[in-house]
Design a protein around this motif. Structure first.
Motif, PDB file in Angstrom:
ATOM      1  N   GLY A 167       0.840  -1.195   0.000  1.00  0.00           N
ATOM      2  CA  GLY A 167       0.000   0.000   0.000  1.00  0.00           C
ATOM      3  C   GLY A 167       0.874   1.243   0.000  1.00  0.00           C
ATOM      4  O   GLY A 167       1.958   1.271  -0.582  1.00  0.00           O
ATOM      5  N   VAL A 168       0.430   2.236   0.722  1.00  0.00           N
ATOM      6  CA  VAL A 168       1.129   3.521   0.786  1.00  0.00           C
ATOM      7  C   VAL A 168       2.524   3.368   1.412  1.00  0.00           C
ATOM      8  O   VAL A 168       2.666   2.693   2.426  1.00  0.00           O
ATOM      9  N   PRO A 169       3.564   3.991   0.834  1.00  0.00           N
ATOM     10  CA  PRO A 169       4.870   3.945   1.498  1.00  0.00           C
ATOM     11  C   PRO A 169       4.856   4.735   2.801  1.00  0.00           C
ATOM     12  O   PRO A 169       4.267   5.820   2.874  1.00  0.00           O
ATOM     13  N   THR A 170       5.491   4.183   3.842  1.00  0.00           N
ATOM     14  CA  THR A 170       5.482   4.811   5.164  1.00  0.00           C
ATOM     15  C   THR A 170       6.886   4.776   5.763  1.00  0.00           C
ATOM     16  O   THR A 170       7.698   3.952   5.358  1.00  0.00           O
ATOM     17  N   LEU A 171       7.144   5.641   6.727  1.00  0.00           N
ATOM     18  CA  LEU A 171       8.427   5.618   7.438  1.00  0.00           C
ATOM     19  C   LEU A 171       8.246   4.901   8.777  1.00  0.00           C
ATOM     20  O   LEU A 171       7.203   5.050   9.412  1.00  0.00           O
ATOM     21  N   VAL A 172       9.273   4.163   9.195  1.00  0.00           N
ATOM     22  CA  VAL A 172       9.131   3.405  10.440  1.00  0.00           C
ATOM     23  C   VAL A 172      10.223   3.773  11.447  1.00  0.00           C
ATOM     24  O   VAL A 172      11.297   4.248  11.083  1.00  0.00           O
ATOM     25  N   PHE A 229      16.306   9.480  -5.009  1.00  0.00           N
ATOM     26  CA  PHE A 229      16.997   9.359  -6.287  1.00  0.00           C
ATOM     27  C   PHE A 229      16.359   8.281  -7.161  1.00  0.00           C
ATOM     28  O   PHE A 229      16.196   8.444  -8.367  1.00  0.00           O
ATOM     29  N   VAL A 230      15.962   7.166  -6.529  1.00  0.00           N
ATOM     30  CA  VAL A 230      15.512   6.007  -7.306  1.00  0.00           C
ATOM     31  C   VAL A 230      14.029   6.087  -7.695  1.00  0.00           C
ATOM     32  O   VAL A 230      13.615   5.461  -8.663  1.00  0.00           O
ATOM     33  N   CYS A 231      13.250   6.853  -6.969  1.00  0.00           N
ATOM     34  CA  CYS A 231      11.787   6.873  -7.185  1.00  0.00           C
ATOM     35  C   CYS A 231      11.454   7.262  -8.628  1.00  0.00           C
ATOM     36  O   CYS A 231      11.748   8.381  -9.053  1.00  0.00           O
ATOM     37  N   PRO A 232      10.845   6.345  -9.387  1.00  0.00           N
ATOM     38  CA  PRO A 232      10.615   6.650 -10.810  1.00  0.00           C
ATOM     39  C   PRO A 232       9.785   7.913 -11.076  1.00  0.00           C
ATOM     40  O   PRO A 232      10.162   8.714 -11.926  1.00  0.00           O
ATOM     41  N   PRO A 233       8.664   8.142 -10.382  1.00  0.00           N
ATOM     42  CA  PRO A 233       7.890   9.362 -10.696  1.00  0.00           C
ATOM     43  C   PRO A 233       8.333  10.589  -9.885  1.00  0.00           C
ATOM     44  O   PRO A 233       7.648  11.599  -9.904  1.00  0.00           O
ATOM     45  N   TYR A 249       3.337   3.137  -6.210  1.00  0.00           N
ATOM     46  CA  TYR A 249       3.373   1.939  -5.355  1.00  0.00           C
ATOM     47  C   TYR A 249       4.289   0.852  -5.923  1.00  0.00           C
ATOM     48  O   TYR A 249       3.954  -0.319  -5.883  1.00  0.00           O
ATOM     49  N   CYS A 250       5.423   1.278  -6.489  1.00  0.00           N
ATOM     50  CA  CYS A 250       6.318   0.299  -7.122  1.00  0.00           C
ATOM     51  C   CYS A 250       7.185  -0.415  -6.098  1.00  0.00           C
ATOM     52  O   CYS A 250       7.676  -1.507  -6.355  1.00  0.00           O
ATOM     53  N   GLY A 251       7.416   0.201  -4.941  1.00  0.00           N
ATOM     54  CA  GLY A 251       8.222  -0.449  -3.896  1.00  0.00           C
ATOM     55  C   GLY A 251       9.721  -0.277  -4.067  1.00  0.00           C
ATOM     56  O   GLY A 251      10.504  -0.858  -3.318  1.00  0.00           O
TER      57      GLY A 251
END
Ligand code: SF4
Ligand code: SF4
Length: 182
Positions: free
Chosen positions: A55-60, A77-81, A116-118
């Motif tokens: 689901g949604v990316p979150t910080l832990v 840097f890596v996040c495609p969009p 949501y590519c992970g």
């Protein structure tokens, strides 16, 4: 150019009534009426989310409450969009985590951009960002859907720390235990 003549045989009596097609359609409807229901009365009823759901990316945080993110910006840097924007911040002297050097001053993820590519989760060297089970994202404005650090930690919660890389107490305990075996 060769012309292919398609044979269109005339309809017989039953075909002209369209009854075979109508009855065939009704049979499909009846078959489905007798099958178990797969739809849910959302939002009163909620689906069971599998463990590996993204689901949604979150910080832990780690079990000591420390922010696991060290603001390295690899995920940005890596996040495609280009959905992530990090403002790095230094940890002040005297802070119990000063030996970690950095943590994010702000961390934004634009949920309208995220696909949501992970990949952020894959690349993170600190296991600080996880796509968890939040799937229902809504708001009244675009700004509301840019999640800031506090919201990302609220959604992420605490996850077990596998490495204790920054945990001095645990590190000392492990060194003492290893020393005890010599
Ligand atoms: S899941 Fe993919 S798109 Fe979303 S923030 Fe992470 S890297 Fe970017
Ligand atoms: S979430 Fe991970 S990859 Fe992203 S800045 Fe923090 S430590 Fe680096």
């Amino acid at each position: 150019m060769a012309v292919k003549v398609v044979d269109r045989s005339p309809l017989n009596f039953w075909e002209k009534t369209y009854m075979p097609q109508v009855l065939g359609g009704l049979k499909i409807t009846l078959d489905n009426m007798l099958r178990p229901k797969v739809t849910l009365q959302y939002p009163e009823e909620r689906p069971t989310i599998p463990d590996n759901y993204r689901g949604v990316p979150t910080l832990v945080r780690d079990p000591n409450g420390r922010e696991k993110c060290v603001s390295c910006q690899l995920c940005e840097f890596v996040c495609p969009p280009k959905a992530i924007r990090i403002t790095p911040g230094e940890i002040e002297d005297g802070d119990e985590h000063e030996h970690v050097e950095k943590r994010p001053k702000d961390f934004e993820i634009n949920m309208l951009r995220c696909i949501y590519c992970g990949m952020c989760q894959e690349v993170c060297p600190e296991e600080a960002i996880f796509l968890q089970d939040t799937y229902s994202v809504s708001g009244y404005s675009r700004e509301e859907l840019v999640y800031h650090k506090a919201k990302l930690y609220e959604l992420g919660g605490t996850l077990p720390d596998q490495h204790y890389k920054w945990d001095r107490k645990k590190d000392a305990e492990e060194k003492a235990a290893a020393g005890g075996h010599h």
